[in-house]
Each structure stands twice: as structure tokens, then as C-alpha cells.
Scaffold this active site. Structure first.
Site, PDB file in Angstrom:
ATOM      1  N   ASP A 277       0.719  -1.189   0.101  1.00 26.79           N
ATOM      2  CA  ASP A 277       0.020  -0.138   0.007  1.00 26.79           C
ATOM      3  C   ASP A 277       0.762   1.211   0.179  1.00 26.79           C
ATOM      4  OD1 ASP A 277      -2.338  -1.328   0.144  1.00 26.79           O
ATOM      5  OD2 ASP A 277      -2.700  -1.121   2.229  1.00 26.79           O
TER       6      ASP A 277
ATOM      7  N   TRP B 272      -1.232   5.630   0.227  1.00 28.97           N
ATOM      8  CA  TRP B 272      -1.724   5.992   1.359  1.00 28.97           C
ATOM      9  C   TRP B 272      -2.793   4.910   1.688  1.00 28.97           C
ATOM     10  CZ3 TRP B 272      -1.641   8.913  -3.033  1.00 28.97           C
ATOM     11  CH2 TRP B 272      -0.692   9.915  -2.885  1.00 28.97           C
ATOM     12  N   ASP B 273      -3.037   3.780   1.421  1.00 25.47           N
ATOM     13  CA  ASP B 273      -4.044   2.881   1.561  1.00 25.47           C
ATOM     14  C   ASP B 273      -5.443   3.419   1.661  1.00 25.47           C
ATOM     15  OD1 ASP B 273      -5.241   0.337   2.467  1.00 25.47           O
ATOM     16  OD2 ASP B 273      -4.726   0.652   4.547  1.00 25.47           O
ATOM     17  N   TYR B 274      -5.691   4.119   0.490  1.00 23.36           N
ATOM     18  CA  TYR B 274      -7.195   5.055   0.513  1.00 23.36           C
ATOM     19  C   TYR B 274      -7.818   4.163  -0.627  1.00 23.36           C
ATOM     20  CZ  TYR B 274      -5.830   8.952   3.261  1.00 23.36           C
ATOM     21  OH  TYR B 274      -5.767  10.027   4.238  1.00 23.36           O
ATOM     22  N   ASP B 275      -7.892   2.896  -0.396  1.00 18.33           N
ATOM     23  CA  ASP B 275      -8.851   2.093  -1.347  1.00 18.33           C
ATOM     24  C   ASP B 275     -10.159   2.406  -1.279  1.00 18.33           C
ATOM     25  OD1 ASP B 275      -7.491   0.103   1.007  1.00 18.33           O
ATOM     26  OD2 ASP B 275      -9.654  -0.309   0.872  1.00 18.33           O
TER      27      ASP B 275
END
Length: 664
Positions: A306, A344-347
Site C-alpha cells: 500500500d 496511502w491505503d486509500y482503497d
């Protein structure tokens, strides 16, 4: 939000002093806030009916498009205060489990009403059918999933799905089916009336879902969300452990024939970026289906790992995107990317909402996607083009060596972020000067330039944190008011990149509270943690949980309110209205009400859809981190929620389905 006994004592003292000296309303003034965060005007009722939405609740999101709306109006603003518990069902799913298994559970199920039965799944994928009027158990099916695994995304099951076979003789076995997918990656078909296996599906009723590569441990790959049904095809994504490795399993979406289990098609969200080294891009949240157009609409996640994208240059097409597929063959009809080259792990964590917006006397079919970033994107359903304007804006640059960031990111023009995306150290929160200054000191050491500040070796502020903004609970939509209702979190975290290590022990000064991610195959490891004061409270100013109403015609935020109190967090049950993080989502009724649990105090709330004001709350026997639903049975309207808590956030565990109704 779990805290040690010493911290708990200090927290109790700080909250007691705050409550005693400031009073219930004065604390908001001191914090520079008001109890009503924003009231920009009420949503205007634009049509007298719901356009046919909300007649029943036969899918996880109410319907295949995730409206989470029911046309019932027996319960309304005038009588909601009279709601009482009508019945409670306990599954027994937690009986006899050890501490390790219990610490990995979350009850997130939303029941459906089909074939005269209320059907839901437990944390361990048991499917149970109840009498809708009494809660009495009619049948159950147990897939016997192993309870000694370490599932990356907990033991949980959000829902089951219903399909009717138009070619089957009336009354035949499996003429109507329930599909459920398990934490050990099986798709199972059951007769909807009896709960017996449909042996003609797959191998004796079961289809095994295979990962693209060998797993490091069995729980790395699982299914948590309800399958999607499009025509005679059943579709599911998978949930995969994050940040372990670059060469991770692919996030393939699988489609099977609903009668036989035969594979119909697969879709790899990373197929749009063929020359990259990565895995994932999976669909772990709920899929939406446009039955009229025959579209399967996916919310995809980020490629692996990520937080570093040097091995996957470019925007990473189809990842972090709303992707519409042809339900018959899995080809891409259109897509819209909400985050380019995500580090940013903004899935996308929530089901795309397939709504009908009324504008100037005409109906417009849209897709509304809520996000972890606090942004709301509204797209035309035929083309995927913006229905409400979206623009590319420059974002912070200067990531770690080897990284190639996108210079811009998409932002909605008319709808501002529902929760803040930046935090000045001077505005850090504390109930005492001591913990406020401690938060200020932490923030001063972090790079924080707003949304999309890149991960760094020195440390980066992430606001909202990776739990959102919005999360899997998704949004609800009132088609009479054009009103989207969504709960979001206002919590900050910090992340730090570490060079050339895959071992936690090699990272200097790592806190026991930090999550360590080796990110094998990348030149960095990563640590992250929620940004907390010495008392264990968030360093971001409250409210830490927000419920908002957004007009999808204009894009404006109509109202915004605090969601949750400290009652079940603070020692002694001190209930300050500071808001809490929430997991689970809202639903709306034609009676002008929003019902939501989600917050970290153990209540189901009834809220005025026009203002966001709380009108009622009912105590739950455990945490209500699930999305409620509603139906009418024999003339009586019920509001039902799964109350079983969420071990990872520390809410009270249980195995309850609770139904509320007006007194008979």
C-alpha cells in the site's frame, strides 16, 4: 481506543474535570465547535414517492444498488421515541471459543428478508433463518470454517445473497437460492427455504475460490462481503492481507454460473497496468449491480504494497477505482479512478451507491462513491463521467527515493470533504494541557500538508486515517430528498517508512502500539499507528465521529452532526458527546428517519433525516458495528441490527440479532 488501566484512570480524571468545569455545552465552545457542526439548510423534498425503491429488503444493501432505504413509514418522527425491543436472537456462535478466536471476530452482518424468512450470517459464516415476527430460529447451516486461523481481516460475514431460478419448476428444491462466501474462500449455494446444500452447484453445493499464488498462511486470503447477483451469475471479490509483500495474490473478481458453479469470467483490476510488479487491487467491500443495464460495479483497492509504488509506476489503472463491468462477460464498460497511484491505503471501502437523483423535473441515474479520504464522487451511471463536477488538483510531492507520485489527484468541486484532511499542531486536542502538548509535539515532528502528503522516512500525518472517512458500512440514500447520508471518522494516524528491513526488531524506537508492515520486495518497511495522546485519546479535535447529509443534486453538505458518545469507552460510563469512530452504516425509512448503530457506544439511534438530530436511541447488548435494516411483517414494522461488537476496536462482543418495534 483500548487503553491501559493507568491511562484509564488518567482519562477518567481528565474527562471528569472537563465535564465538571466546562459543562455539557461549554466544552464545545472551548473546542471551537458547536453541537451542530454545520447546518446549511434542509434537504428539499422533490417528489412524493421513492420512485419504486425500498419495497423490500432482499439484498445486503436493501437492494442490489445499495440504497439502504425502505418505503415503510409505520415508524415515524412522531412515534419513534416509543420503540422498544420486540425480540432478541442469539446465535451461540461465540460459545466455547478461546481468547485468540474471540479477539479476531466482528459481527457485521445485515439480514435480508426472503421466502418469509429473515436470514443472516454469523462471524463464522453460519447461515441462520429466523421468523421475522418472533426471532425464532427456523433453520441453520454451518459450513464449519476453522476457528484456529488468523484471518487477515477478522472472522466476519457481512451478508448473504438471494437468487431465484426462473427456469426451475415452482416449489422445486433450490428454485430459490442463498449464496454465501466464507473466510476460507468457499462459495456455497443453499436452498432458500430449507437451508440445505444445492448439490448441483460446484462440488456438492460448494465452489472453492483459488488465489493466484500460494498463500503465506491460510488467513491471508478470505471473503468477507456478500456475493453480488447479476442475472444468473453470482460474483464475488476477495479480502487479502495488506502490506506483507509486493508479490502478493492478485485481487481477481470471480463470476460463476448460479445454477452449476461453472466459471463464467474473471476480472483482474491490475490488468490495466500490465508492466508493473504488484498484487491485490482487490474488491473486498460490497459490489453493486445495475440490473437494468446488466452492469456489475466494483469498488477496487490499492495495489500491493500500500505505501510504496516504485515497482508499479503510473496511475495503476482500475485500482482505487469505480469499475463498471458487463455482467455477462466481465469486460470493462467504464471506470473512474478516485486515487492515482495510491501510496496511502486509500482503497475504496464502500459499496458504490446506485441512486436516482431528481433534478429540474427529470430523473438521473448516478453512482455515488464515498471514500476513506472523506470525499464523495458522483458519476453518471451510463458513462462514468462526473455528474457533479470533479477536477484534478496539485498535491504534495517529494516522496521517498524510488517513488513516482502522481502530481495531481481528483477532487469534487461542489462537495467539500465531510471530515478534515489537515491538522495544525496548534489545534491538537487534549483534555489536559499535558496531553495537548504531547500531541502538539508529535504533530510537529510529522510532515502534514493535507490530503495526499506522501509517506516519508521522517514520518507523515495521515488524516483521515486508513479506517476513513467512510468505511465498509457504506451510505444510505433518501430518493425523496436527493439526500445521501454517510457516517465518517475524524481520526488521524501517522506512518513512517524504514529503509532496507523486513524485520520489526531492526526498527529503532518502534512503539508496541505501532503496526509493522515488512512490505517484502520493496526497499522500505512501514510502521503506522493511530495518533493518540498519553491518555489514549485521539490527537485530532473531536468530534471523532460524524454523520452527514449531502444533497446529490447540488452537492452541498446539508447538515453534519456528531455521532457517538464516550459512554462505553470512558471509565464510569461518562457520556460526553465527542463522537466516536464508527464501523457499520446507516439506513433510511420513508418515515423520515435514519437508523444507525456503528458508533463505539452500544446504541441503535433513530435520527431525523431532515436535520441529523437524534430523536431516539435504544440500548444494545453488545456493539452495533453493523448496518441495520427494516421491514414490515404482518402489519408491524421492525428495525433490526446485528449486535456482536468488533474485537479490533474494542467494542463489546456478542452474538445477538435485535429487533425493535412499536408496542403492540
Amino acid at each position: 481506543m483500548n487503553i491501559s488501566p493507568v491511562r484509564a484512570a488518567l482519562l477518567m480524571l481528565g474527562l471528569f474535570l472537563a465535564a465538571s468545569f466546562l459543562g455539557g455545552s461549554a466544552i464545545w465552545s472551548v473546542l471551537g465547535l458547536t453541537d451542530d457542526l454545520a447546518i446549511e439548510g434542509r434537504a428539499q423534498i422533490v417528489r412524493p414517492d421513492s420512485g419504486g425503491v425500498g419495497a423490500d429488503w432482499q439484498a445486503y444493501g436493501g437492494d442490489s444498488g445499495g440504497n439502504r432505504y425502505v418505503a415503510a413509514r409505520n415508524i415515524d418522527k412522531d412515534n419513534v421515541a416509543r420503540l422498544e425491543i420486540a425480540w432478541v436472537h442469539q446465535s451461540g456462535a461465540l460459545n466455547g471459543l478461546g481468547e485468540k478466536a474471540l479477539s479476531r471476530t466482528a459481527l457485521q452482518s445485515t439480514p435480508i428478508l426472503v421466502e418469509g424468512l429473515l436470514v443472516y450470517c454469523t462471524q463464522f459464516n453460519q447461515v441462520i433463518a429466523l421468523d421475522p415476527g418472533t426471532g425464532a430460529e427456523k433453520w441453520r447451516f454451518d459450513p464449519e470454517v476453522p476457528t484456529d486461523r488468523r484471518p487477515a481481516n477478522q472472522y466476519t460475514c457481512r451478508g448473504v445473497s438471494y437468487w431465484q431460478d426462473s427456469a426451475a419448476p415452482p416449489g422445486a428444491k433450490c428454485a430459490s437460492r442463498l449464496f454465501t462466501a466464507t473466510i476460507d474462500a468457499r462459495m456455497i449455494a443453499l436452498d432458500a427455504r430449507s437451508g440445505k446444500l444445492c448439490e448441483d452447484f460446484g462440488e456438492d453445493g460448494t465452489k472453492h475460490i483459488r488465489p493466484s499464488i500460494s498463500l503465506r498462511w491460510p488467513g491471508e486470503f478470505q471473503v468477507t462481503s456478500a456475493p453480488a447477483i447479476v442475472g444468473d451469475i453470482v460474483v464475488n471479490g476477495t479480502s487479502i492481507g495488506d502490506n506483507l509483500r509486493t508479490d502478493a495474490p492478485r485481487g481477481t473478481v470471480f463470476a460463476f454460473d448460479a445454477r452449476t458453479g461453472e466459471a463464467k469470467w474473471i476480472f483482474d483490476p491490475l490488468s490495466g497496468s500490465p508492466n508493473i510488479r504488484a498484487g491485490h487491487g482487490n474488491v473486498w467491500s460490497s459490489i453493486a449491480v445495475d440490473k437494468e443495464r446488466g452492469l456489475v460495479i466494483l469498488p477496487t483497492s490499492s495495489p500491493s504494497p500500500d505505501y510504496y509504488g516504485g515497482n508499479r509506476p503510473g496511475d495503476n489503472l482500475y485500482a482505487n477505482s469505480v469499475v463498471a463491468l458487463d455482467g455477462e462477460n466481465g469486460t470493462v464498460a467504464w471506470h473512474f479512478q478516485t486515487v492515482h497511484h495510491d501510496v496511502w491505503d486509500y482503497d475504496l471501502p464502500a459499496q458504490p451507491g446506485l441512486y436516482q437523483v431528481w433534478r429540474d423535473g427529470e430523473a438521473h441515474d448516478v453512482v455515488a462513491q464515498v471514500t476513506k479520504t472523506g470525499l464523495v464522487f458522483v458519476l453518471d451511471r451510463d458513462t462514468g463521467k462526473p455528474f457533479l463536477p470533479i477536477e484534478e488538483r496539485p498535491v504534495p510531492q517529494g516522496g521517498v527515493a524510488g517513488e513516482r507520485l502522481s502530481p495531481t489527484q481528483p477532487f469534487p468541486v461542489r462537495t467539500p470533504p465531510v471530515v478534515p484532511d489537515r491538522l495544525d499542531p496548534a489545534d491538537s486536542f487534549g483534555v489536559t494541557l499535558w496531553d495537548k502538548l504531547a500531541c502538539k509535539s508529535k504533530l510537529e515532528k510529522l510532515r502534514g500538508e493535507g490530503l495526499f502528503t506522501p509517506p516519508t522516512i521522517a514520518g507523515t500525518l495521515s488524516l483521515p486515517f486508513t479506517g476513513g472517512g467512510a468505511n465498509w458500512g457504506s451510505a444510505a440514500y433518501d430518493p425523496r430528498r436527493n439526500l445521501l447520508v454517510i457516517n465518517m471518522n475524524n481520526i488521524a494516524s501517522h506512518m513512517t517508512m524504514h529503509r532496507d528491513t523486513n524485520e520489526r526488531e531492526q526498527v529503532d524506537a518502534i512503539s508496541d502500539d505501532d503496526e509493522f508492515a515488512p512490505m517484502e520486495g520493496a526497499p522500505y518497511a512501514m510502521t503506522r499507528a493511530t495518533l493518540l495522546s498519553p491518555l489514549g485519546l485521539p490527537c485530532s479535535a473531536p468530534p471523532w465521529g460524524v454523520l452527514a447529509g449531502v444533497d446529490l443534486d447540488s452537492g452541498r453538505i446539508v447538515w453534519r452532526q456528531t455521532l457517538g458518545t464516550t459512554e462505553d469507552l470512558a471509565p464510569g460510563g461518562l457520556a460526553l458527546k465527542l463522537g466516536t469512530p464508527s464501523f457499520g452504516g446507516p439506513m433510511i425509512t420513508a418515515g423520515g428517519l435514519i437508523f444507525i448503530g456503528a458508533a463505539m457506544d452500544d446504541y441503535l439511534r433513530g435520527i431525523d433525516v431532515d436535520t441529523g438530530k437524534e430523536l431516539w436511541k435504544g440500548r444494545l447488548p453488545a456493539g452495533g458495528q453493523a448496518t441495520p435494516m427494516s421491514y414490515v411483517w404482518k402489519g408491524r414494522q421492525y428495525v433490526v441490527i446485528a449486535a456482536g461488537g468488533h474485537a479490533r476496536i474494542g467494542s463489546k462482543l456478542g452474538d445477538h440479532i435485535v429487533a425493535f418495534a412499536l408496542p403492540q
